[in-house]
Each structure stands twice: as C-alpha cells, then as structure tokens.
Design a protein around this motif. Sequence first.
Motif, short mmCIF file in Angstrom:
data_model
loop_
_atom_site.label_atom_id
_atom_site.label_comp_id
_atom_site.label_asym_id
_atom_site.label_seq_id
_atom_site.Cartn_x
_atom_site.Cartn_y
_atom_site.Cartn_z
N GLY A 43 0.73 -1.17 0.10
CA GLY A 43 0.16 -0.09 0.11
C GLY A 43 0.84 1.25 0.00
N VAL A 44 0.23 2.38 0.25
CA VAL A 44 0.93 3.78 0.16
C VAL A 44 1.14 4.09 1.60
CG1 VAL A 44 0.67 6.14 -0.45
CG2 VAL A 44 -0.46 4.37 -1.90
N ALA A 45 2.38 4.61 1.58
CA ALA A 45 2.71 5.24 3.15
C ALA A 45 2.02 6.41 3.60
CB ALA A 45 4.11 5.46 3.13
N ARG A 46 1.65 6.40 4.78
CA ARG A 46 0.84 7.37 5.50
C ARG A 46 1.29 7.96 6.60
NH1 ARG A 46 -5.30 5.68 7.23
NH2 ARG A 46 -3.92 4.06 7.88
N GLN A 47 1.85 9.41 6.68
CA GLN A 47 2.05 10.01 7.71
C GLN A 47 1.29 10.05 8.82
OE1 GLN A 47 5.37 11.53 8.05
NE2 GLN A 47 4.97 12.08 10.12
N CYS A 48 1.47 9.82 9.88
CA CYS A 48 0.32 9.72 11.31
C CYS A 48 0.16 10.99 11.76
CB CYS A 48 0.86 8.52 12.11
SG CYS A 48 0.69 6.88 11.51
N GLU A 49 -0.84 11.34 11.94
CA GLU A 49 -1.31 12.73 12.63
C GLU A 49 -1.00 12.50 13.85
OE1 GLU A 49 -5.21 15.49 13.56
OE2 GLU A 49 -5.10 14.41 11.48
N ALA A 50 -0.36 13.36 14.76
CA ALA A 50 -0.29 13.34 16.21
C ALA A 50 -1.51 13.11 16.95
CB ALA A 50 0.80 14.28 16.70
N GLY A 51 -1.54 12.13 18.08
CA GLY A 51 -2.82 12.22 18.84
C GLY A 51 -4.04 11.60 18.25
N ARG A 52 -3.64 11.04 16.82
CA ARG A 52 -4.94 10.10 16.33
C ARG A 52 -4.27 8.63 16.39
NH1 ARG A 52 -6.49 10.65 10.01
NH2 ARG A 52 -8.07 8.90 10.16
N ARG A 53 -5.47 7.79 16.37
CA ARG A 53 -5.16 6.53 16.35
C ARG A 53 -5.35 5.77 14.90
NH1 ARG A 53 -7.97 3.54 21.64
NH2 ARG A 53 -6.52 4.45 23.23
N TYR A 54 -4.41 4.99 14.67
CA TYR A 54 -4.61 4.28 13.17
C TYR A 54 -4.54 2.87 13.31
CZ TYR A 54 -3.38 9.02 11.18
OH TYR A 54 -3.54 10.26 11.03
N ARG A 55 -5.65 2.11 12.64
CA ARG A 55 -5.33 0.51 12.75
C ARG A 55 -4.47 0.07 11.87
NH1 ARG A 55 -11.13 -1.37 11.03
NH2 ARG A 55 -10.63 -0.17 9.56
N VAL A 56 -3.48 -0.84 12.48
CA VAL A 56 -2.44 -1.24 11.39
C VAL A 56 -2.76 -2.67 11.43
CG1 VAL A 56 -0.84 0.48 11.90
CG2 VAL A 56 -0.71 -1.44 13.42
N THR A 57 -2.68 -3.28 10.16
CA THR A 57 -2.88 -4.75 9.89
C THR A 57 -1.39 -5.40 9.69
OG1 THR A 57 -2.78 -4.17 7.46
CG2 THR A 57 -5.12 -4.49 8.71
N ARG A 58 -1.42 -6.83 9.78
CA ARG A 58 -0.07 -7.78 9.54
C ARG A 58 0.60 -7.16 8.27
NH1 ARG A 58 -0.39 -12.73 12.64
NH2 ARG A 58 -2.11 -12.57 13.93
N GLY A 59 1.85 -7.04 8.35
CA GLY A 59 2.65 -6.79 7.23
C GLY A 59 2.93 -5.43 7.20
N THR A 60 2.27 -4.44 7.90
CA THR A 60 2.39 -2.98 8.11
C THR A 60 3.71 -2.72 8.47
OG1 THR A 60 0.06 -2.44 7.93
CG2 THR A 60 1.77 -0.80 8.88
N ARG A 61 4.60 -1.76 7.74
CA ARG A 61 5.87 -1.25 8.55
C ARG A 61 5.74 -0.11 9.00
NH1 ARG A 61 11.70 -1.93 5.87
NH2 ARG A 61 11.25 -4.10 6.84
N VAL A 62 6.02 0.10 10.49
CA VAL A 62 5.75 1.28 11.09
C VAL A 62 7.07 2.11 11.38
CG1 VAL A 62 4.93 2.50 13.13
CG2 VAL A 62 3.62 0.45 12.36
#
Length: 72
Positions: A43-62
Amino acid sequence: MVVLSDPTRSVSKTHLEFGLEGDELWICDRYSGNGTVAHPLGGVARQCEAGRRYRVTRGTRVEIGDQWFDVS
C-alpha cells in the motif's frame, strides 16, 4: 513500555503508543519530533497525525524516526 536502541537519537522519549482494540492493533504518534509513518504491505505510506489512532494490519511497516518495525 518498549525500549529501543537508537544510536541516531531519532526516536522521541515517548514517541509512539500502541494497543489492541478487539483483535486489531492500533498506533498513535505521541507528538514526536520526527513523526510516525505507517506503510501497509503493498500500500501507500501514510504520515500519522499526532494524537490520532490508526489501525495497522499484519505486514505493515511502522517507521518511527530512523527506526522501524514490522507488524506480524
């Protein structure tokens, strides 16, 4: 709490929070200096907004600063 070795000092003291909601893992940038990026497998990399929760699935690189981990 998870302790990381970070020789470049790119990871903030309290960079990232994570947890489970049901069977799903979530991450939340804790207003870090260098940010957090979630890059799902194929998929496409996504910059995480501070203070907001993001669900991450198996295989995701953080990416946290210059460091990273893969969700498995």
